[in-house]
Structure formats: structure tokens, C-alpha cells
Design an enzyme around this catalytic site. Structure first.
Site, PDB file in Angstrom:
ATOM      1  N   CYS A   2      19.111 -11.890  40.440  1.00  0.00           N
ATOM      2  CA  CYS A   2      19.357 -10.975  41.343  1.00  0.00           C
ATOM      3  C   CYS A   2      20.449 -11.369  42.272  1.00  0.00           C
ATOM      4  CB  CYS A   2      18.043 -10.891  42.327  1.00  0.00           C
ATOM      5  SG  CYS A   2      16.645 -10.378  41.506  1.00  0.00           S
ATOM      6  N   ARG A  27      25.695 -12.715  36.370  1.00  0.00           N
ATOM      7  CA  ARG A  27      24.327 -13.452  36.900  1.00  0.00           C
ATOM      8  C   ARG A  27      23.187 -12.827  36.033  1.00  0.00           C
ATOM      9  NH1 ARG A  27      25.085 -16.160  41.918  1.00  0.00           N
ATOM     10  NH2 ARG A  27      22.797 -16.066  42.023  1.00  0.00           N
ATOM     11  N   TRP A  72      16.686  -8.487  38.724  1.00  0.00           N
ATOM     12  CA  TRP A  72      16.198  -8.999  37.572  1.00  0.00           C
ATOM     13  C   TRP A  72      14.838  -9.252  37.741  1.00  0.00           C
ATOM     14  CZ3 TRP A  72      14.041 -13.844  35.269  1.00  0.00           C
ATOM     15  CH2 TRP A  72      14.283 -13.957  34.096  1.00  0.00           C
ATOM     16  N   ASN A  98      16.222 -11.218  47.350  1.00  0.00           N
ATOM     17  CA  ASN A  98      16.201 -12.051  46.239  1.00  0.00           C
ATOM     18  C   ASN A  98      15.054 -13.023  46.520  1.00  0.00           C
ATOM     19  OD1 ASN A  98      18.559 -10.783  45.413  1.00  0.00           O
ATOM     20  ND2 ASN A  98      19.703 -12.569  45.693  1.00  0.00           N
ATOM     21  N   GLY A  99      14.535 -13.611  45.403  1.00  0.00           N
ATOM     22  CA  GLY A  99      13.366 -14.598  45.641  1.00  0.00           C
ATOM     23  C   GLY A  99      12.030 -13.929  45.237  1.00  0.00           C
ATOM     24  N   GLU A 446      21.916 -28.395  21.577  1.00  0.00           N
ATOM     25  CA  GLU A 446      22.649 -27.598  22.230  1.00  0.00           C
ATOM     26  C   GLU A 446      23.157 -26.418  21.475  1.00  0.00           C
ATOM     27  OE1 GLU A 446      23.224 -26.685  25.102  1.00  0.00           O
ATOM     28  OE2 GLU A 446      25.117 -25.542  25.070  1.00  0.00           O
ATOM     29  N   LYS A 450      22.485 -22.416  21.766  1.00  0.00           N
ATOM     30  CA  LYS A 450      23.614 -21.303  21.863  1.00  0.00           C
ATOM     31  C   LYS A 450      23.050 -20.397  20.745  1.00  0.00           C
ATOM     32  CE  LYS A 450      25.076 -22.128  24.589  1.00  0.00           C
ATOM     33  NZ  LYS A 450      25.088 -22.812  25.799  1.00  0.00           N
ATOM     34  N   GLU A 453      20.308 -17.942  22.025  1.00  0.00           N
ATOM     35  CA  GLU A 453      20.108 -17.245  23.293  1.00  0.00           C
ATOM     36  C   GLU A 453      21.023 -16.019  23.182  1.00  0.00           C
ATOM     37  OE1 GLU A 453      23.123 -20.263  25.969  1.00  0.00           O
ATOM     38  OE2 GLU A 453      21.819 -18.979  26.957  1.00  0.00           O
ATOM     39  N   HIS A 469       8.671 -35.903   8.750  1.00  0.00           N
ATOM     40  CA  HIS A 469       7.377 -35.847   9.621  1.00  0.00           C
ATOM     41  C   HIS A 469       6.602 -34.728   9.796  1.00  0.00           C
ATOM     42  CE1 HIS A 469       7.701 -40.524   9.734  1.00  0.00           C
ATOM     43  NE2 HIS A 469       8.939 -39.992  10.393  1.00  0.00           N
ATOM     44  N   LYS A 564      22.459 -15.653  34.209  1.00  0.00           N
ATOM     45  CA  LYS A 564      23.587 -16.800  34.407  1.00  0.00           C
ATOM     46  C   LYS A 564      22.991 -17.748  35.480  1.00  0.00           C
ATOM     47  CE  LYS A 564      27.491 -18.949  33.646  1.00  0.00           C
ATOM     48  NZ  LYS A 564      27.478 -19.791  32.276  1.00  0.00           N
TER      49      LYS A 564
HETATM   50  C1  AGP Z   1      23.361 -21.917  29.078  1.00  0.00           C
HETATM   51  O1  AGP Z   1      23.923 -21.506  27.927  1.00  0.00           O
HETATM   52  C2  AGP Z   1      22.112 -21.261  29.523  1.00  0.00           C
HETATM   53  N1  AGP Z   1      22.101 -19.801  29.701  1.00  0.00           N
HETATM   54  C3  AGP Z   1      21.214 -22.261  30.444  1.00  0.00           C
HETATM   55  O2  AGP Z   1      20.397 -23.018  29.703  1.00  0.00           O
HETATM   56  C4  AGP Z   1      21.821 -22.769  31.626  1.00  0.00           C
HETATM   57  O3  AGP Z   1      22.523 -23.922  31.304  1.00  0.00           O
HETATM   58  C5  AGP Z   1      20.573 -23.386  32.692  1.00  0.00           C
HETATM   59  O4  AGP Z   1      20.068 -22.204  33.176  1.00  0.00           O
HETATM   60  C6  AGP Z   1      21.174 -24.064  33.718  1.00  0.00           C
HETATM   61  O5  AGP Z   1      22.103 -23.584  34.586  1.00  0.00           O
HETATM   62  P1  AGP Z   1      22.770 -24.337  35.466  1.00  0.00           P
HETATM   63  O6  AGP Z   1      23.990 -25.210  34.535  1.00  0.00           O
HETATM   64  O7  AGP Z   1      23.652 -23.386  36.208  1.00  0.00           O
HETATM   65  O8  AGP Z   1      22.044 -25.093  36.474  1.00  0.00           O
END
Ligand code: AGP
Length: 569
Positions: A2, A27, A72, A98-99, A446, A450, A453, A469, A564
């Protein structure tokens, strides 16, 4: 997540607030709206079609008092009625929030009000409206009854505005006779800003601003300078994500330059008897933390990375000889912030490693070590991750009393453009696995995050040695295994794992700088020092995700169900 924007001034604020919401789009959000005053009446415009549509719906409107929001969804689905701003039952107040209000059910049962949405925010608004006194008194009294987090702006039909916050950020700036409010400094105008601390409030009446604490006493606030965090390239590529991957080399060099004379490190107040380092973060930043922990161990400092959301509820024995590093691109991630507050409450040594100069995390932690990745807009973190890994590596060298490298990042980066055929081939598999050992296992995690997501492919990362295993049961002709190998010591072992996959019909692709994998399809990496290879090998993995995403016709900058900055726990 948000976002909040507001404008009070002598000019038309509708376009300014919509522009602010446009900046906050990065965001992540699913609906948006504004409230404004026209002929002494509160008006609402909301849409689930995005900020551009909000612009179309409002471009002929004019008002000196405007509040706006990008939502959001948490409580209640994505719909116009659940989008903010909300209007109180009496129709006299509008609110953006927000919150999360945790005790909203209990409050709703007590209140006699009409509801137009399923949100917790509307309950908070009606609680405010139910109180007596002036608007400031109503807001402060209601805030004492809510449990949870909030950043709010309340606009009354007579043009008075009250704002307040708890745990969620909220900023104001004053440019001539115009006042701007935003939940993210990026969306503020001007050079300076005010920030509200938890349970502080501001009232704007007759274009004058005054600040209050929770006891309704007037407080004095000083303005701070807005620190800029410029991106390096204009949007040269098709998407923010692609642009940002290409910025990696520049931002690594910039970071090296900023760290070069070590002044930035020497400002950090370390525990007197530094015995260990704990790194705490979420998502991609957690992967950078895992890598950082390996770098610290490499120079002889005991280190461990934790998921922020787990750290809070775990049984960690906090220690005064430990340095607690909180890694976050945004510096706003709720789980990371909660963990930092917990450590701070024990008066222990905290350090924020963030990419956002004015962030909340920077304010909480005793020390700050900035990364210099520039503004990262795409939800999928790329250049910021590489910068976090790089910063932690350089910090480990500093702690070990070693010289920082000079031109290491200046050589050719492997900006691999996979050919269309290769992308199509990987995208056609039902199951995608990423494997690796040691540092490469972290890169595999990682790479997998990627890919999932932004392409929504069901994939996961596994340590190569763990395949046998259990997971080997899933390997057949429908599986592709992407094996990352950048560490000399694991080459031979990996070769045996790959044979096991091949024998079960799985397709193998190796990502490596070594020539030992001629029997398999290979993505060849440039050769660097092994400790630097995680930065080299993650770039083609980021590209792989991007290109498959584009092949599927998705927008990599706006993945579904993600934001974001994740500002809820
Ligand atoms: C990254 O590609 C992600 N969208 C997500 O995992 C992100 O890294 C995570 O939410 C942490 O965000 P920050 O680094 O702003 O704390």
C-alpha cells in the site's frame, strides 16, 4: 504494498496526488483511489484498473485537499468498494490507511456504523468518527484503542487534515504554500521533509501544520534533508528489471568507490569483543545474507543468517559480542524491522545494510552500511542483491584487515542473452530444479526464487548432495536440472550428481566457468576469483527468469501477488 499520498495547498492537487501514486506503483498494488473536497463535500474516485485509469477518471477534477492510496489487498478482496479512501458512516470523514488493524472484529462489534467495505481500515475510520472532540482528539483517542500498525490521513469535509502513524512510515514536506504527504519519500516533493515517529500526529488547518504526541501535547519537529538515491541509467531497456540487471556492473563499481577509503566502515561501532555475526533478512536479501555469512566465516568470524520472520519467534540466544546485520533493499520490510526492534530492545549492536537512505530500518539500527544500487523499481530484486553480496564481501575483508580489491568489478560481466531456442526449451519443462553446493547452493536458491516470482513456474532449489536423499524420485523426462558450479572443490562431486540425473532421463544444464562439463548443455561464465563468482553466476539466472517471463507474455515488473516492499508481517 500500500502507498499513501496527500496534497494540501492553494493549487489543484488532484494531478499531483495521482502523480505521487504513479511513483508508488512500483511497490505493488491492486486498486487505487483518491478523495477530495469539492463544494464542501467529500468526493471519491476509485478503480481496480490501475493508476493510469485513475488519471483518466480524475483529469478534469480540481481540489486543494486531496488524499490518495494504492491498495494491496489484505482484508477483503480486490474491488472498488475495498479500495481506499474510505468514507465514514457519517460521510464527514475520508481516510487512507497503510497497515493492519488486528482487533478490527472486536471494534466493529462495539460500533454502531454502516459499512461499505470488508476492510479493517473502515472500522478504524468509524472508530475515529465515533469519538467526541475536535478531529485531532478523535484520531488520538481512537488510535489508543487499535492494536496493529497504521499510517493514516484523515480528511474532513471542512478541509482539516490529521495524520498519524504507528510502525508504518509517513512523511511530509513543505514546498512554499503547498504541503505534501507520502508513505515513501520518493513520492514527496521538495528538498526537505518531516518524519512522524510512532504515535505522533500532525494537524493541518488553514494550510498550517502542527505536530502532537499521543498525549495531545504540541511538539516541535525539525526538517531533514531528502537524500537522493539515483539510478544510473535512464530506462534504456524494455522493462525496469532488464534495465536494473544491466546496471549491476555500474552499481558494483560505485559501491567499491564509496567503500574505497574505508571511512564508511570505520564509522561502524562494533561490539568491543566481536565474536560472531548474525544476518537477518527476508527473500532475496536473506539469500544475500546466507552468502554474507559464508564470507565472514571465510575470514574466521563465526556467522549465521536467519529469516527475519523466523528469528522473531525462535530461541536465539542474543549476545553482546554479536553484531546483528539487518539486510534489506527497501529498509521497510515489516519482518526485518520487527526483528531489528527486538534486538535493539536488548541494547545490542545493530547494523542496517540497506539501499534506501531514509528508510525506517536505518533509523532503528545503531549503524548503517549503505549499498549503492540506486533506486530499484522492479519487484524482482536483481542489482540490489548483487550489491548486497558485494557489500558483505567487502565488509568481511575490512573486518579481516585485508585490502579491498580495486578493479575486480571492472572487467567484462557475463550479460548472457540466452538464445530463444534455449529459453523455449527450459520453459517447456514441467519441473525445474536448481542445484549447487556451498556458495552455488545459495545462488541456486536465489535463481529459483527469481524464476518462480516472475514466471510462476513451480521450481525449487536443492543442495546437490541432497538430491539422492529423496528428490531424485522426481527426476524423469519432464524435469530440467540447472546445476551451478563455480567452486573448484565441488566439480567432481557434481559430475556424479549430473550422471544420476541423466540416467533417469532428466535434462541437465550446467552454469559454470569450468570446461569439465562438455557432456552437458552449458552456460559458460567468465572466470573470476571464486568468492566473486556468486555475483557472476546469478546474472544469467536473472536473465533466464526475465526471458522466460517475456516468452510467457507476463510483465516482469509487476508479478502477481507480490509487492516491492512487504510492509505487513
Ligand atoms: C526479491 O526478488 C523479492 N521480491 C523479495 O524476496 C524481497 O527480496 C524481500 O521481500 C525483502 O525485501 P527487502 O530487501 O526490501 O527487505
Amino acid at each position: 504494498m500500500c502507498g499513501i499520498c496527500g496534497y494540501i495547498g492553494k493549487n489543484n492537487g488532484v494531478g499531483k496526488v495521482v502523480e505521487g501514486l504513479k511513483i508508488l506503483e512500483y511497490r505493488g498494488y491492486d486498486s487505487c483511489g483518491i478523495a477530495y473536497i469539492e463544494n464542501n463535500k467529500l468526493k471519491l474516485v476509485k478503480t481496480i484498473e490501475g493508476v493510469d485509469e485513475l488519471y483518466n477518471l480524475t483529469c478534469d477534477k480540481s481540489s486543494n485537499f486531496v488524499i490518495g492510496h494504492t491498495r494491496w489487498a489484505t482484508h477483503g478482496g480486490v474491488s472498488e468498494k475495498n479500495a481506499h479512501p474510505h468514507i465514514s458512516s457519517s460521510k464527514k470523514l475520508a481516510m487512507v490507511h497503510n497497515g493492519i488493524i488486528e482487533n478490527y472484529r472486536e471494534l466493529k462489534d462495539k460500533l454502531d456504523a454502516n459499512y461499505y467495505s470488508e476492510t479493517d481500515s473502515e472500522v478504524f475510520l468509524n472508530l475515529i468518527d465515533s469519538k467526541s472532540g475536535d478531529l485531532l482528539t478523535k484520531v488520538i483517542d481512537a488510535s489508543k484503542e487499535v492494536k496493529g500498525t497504521f499510517a493514516i490521513i484523515i480528511l474532513s469535509e471542512d478541509g482539516e487534515i490529521v495524520l498519524g502513524k504507528r510502525e508504518s512510515p509517513l512523511y511530509l514536506s513543505n514546498v512554499g504554500d503547498e504541503l505534501y504527504i507520502a508513505s515513501d519519500i520518493l513520492a514527496l516533493s521538495g528538498e526537505n521533509f518531516y518524519t512522524l515517529k510512532d504515535d505522533e500526529f500532525a494537524r493541518i488547518k488553514n494550510f498550517e501544520i502542527s505536530f502532537y504526541n499521543k498525549n495531545k501535547e504540541k511538539i516541535h519537529k525539525k526538517q531533514e534533508k531528502i537524500k537522493k538515491n539515483e539510478a544510473f541509467l535512464e530506462n534504456f531497456y524494455k522493462t525496469h528489471m532488464e534495465n536494473e540487471i544491466f546496471e549491476t556492473k555500474n552499481v558494483l563499481l560505485k559501491t567499491l568507490k564509496e567503500y574505497e577509503n574505508e571511512a564508511i566502515f570505520s564509522k561502524i561501532k562494533l561490539p568491543k569483543n566481536l565474536k560472531s555475526i548474525s544476518l537477518i533478512a527476508c527473500g532475496t536479501a536473506y539469500h544475500a545474507s546466507l552468502m554474507g555469512a559464508e564470507y565472514f566465516k571465510e575470514v574466521g568470524i563465526d556467522a549465521r543468517a536467519y529469516l527475519a520472520s523466523e528469528f522473531r519467534y525462535g530461541r536465539e540466544l542474543l549476545n553482546k559480542n554479536t553484531l546483528y546485520i539487518f539486510v534489506s533493499q527497501s529498509g521497510e520490510t515489516a519482518d526485518t524491522i520487527a526483528a531489528a526492534k527486538l534486538v535493539k530492545s536488548h541494547k545490542l549492536n545493530t547494523l542496517a545494510l540497506t539501499n534506501t537512505p531514509n528508510s525506517l530500518l536505518n533509523r532503528i539500527c545503531k549503524n548503517v552500511l549503505p549499498t549503492f544500487a540506486g533506486r530499484e523499481i522492479a519487484v524482482a530484486s536483481t542489482k540490489a542483491y548483487s550489491c548486497q553480496v558485494w557489500s558483505l564481501y567487502l565488509f568481511s575483508l575490512y573486518l579481516a584487515g585485508k585490502k579491498l580489491p580495486s578493479e575486480r568489478a571492472n572487467s567484462n560481466f557475463p550479460f548472457i542473452n540466452f538464445d530463444e531456442k534455449f529459453i523455449k526449451e527450459i520453459a517447456s519443462y514441467k519441473k525445474v530444479f536448481f542445484i549447487g553446493r556451498d556458495l552455488d547452493y545459495i545462488t541456486a536458491m536465489e535463481a529459483s526464487l527469481k524464476l518462480k516470482e516472475i514466471t510462476y513456474i513451480n521450481c525449487f532449489a536443492i543442495a546437490s548432495g541432497e538430491l539422492k536423499h529423496g528428490t531424485l524420485a522426481l527426476i524423469d523426462k519432464d524435469a530440467v536440472v540447472i546445476a551451478i558450479c563455480t567452486q573448484e572443490k565441488i566439480k567432481t562431486k557434481l559430475l556424479s550428481n549430473l550422471e544420476e540425473i541423466k540416467a533417469r532421463g532428466g535434462k541437465v544444464i550446467v552454469v559454470s566457468q569450468f570446461d569439465d562439463f562438455k557432456d552437458f548443455s552449458c552456460v559458460k561464465l567468465s572466470k573470476f576469483d571464486e568468492l566473486f563468482m556468486p555475483i557472476v553466476s546469478v546474472i544469467p539466472m536473472q536473465f533466464l527468469a526475465l526471458k522466460i517471463c517475456e516468452l510467457f507474455g507476463y510483465n516482469p515488473d509487476k508479478p502477481r501477488n507480490l509487492a516491492k516492499s512487504v510492509t505487513v508481517e
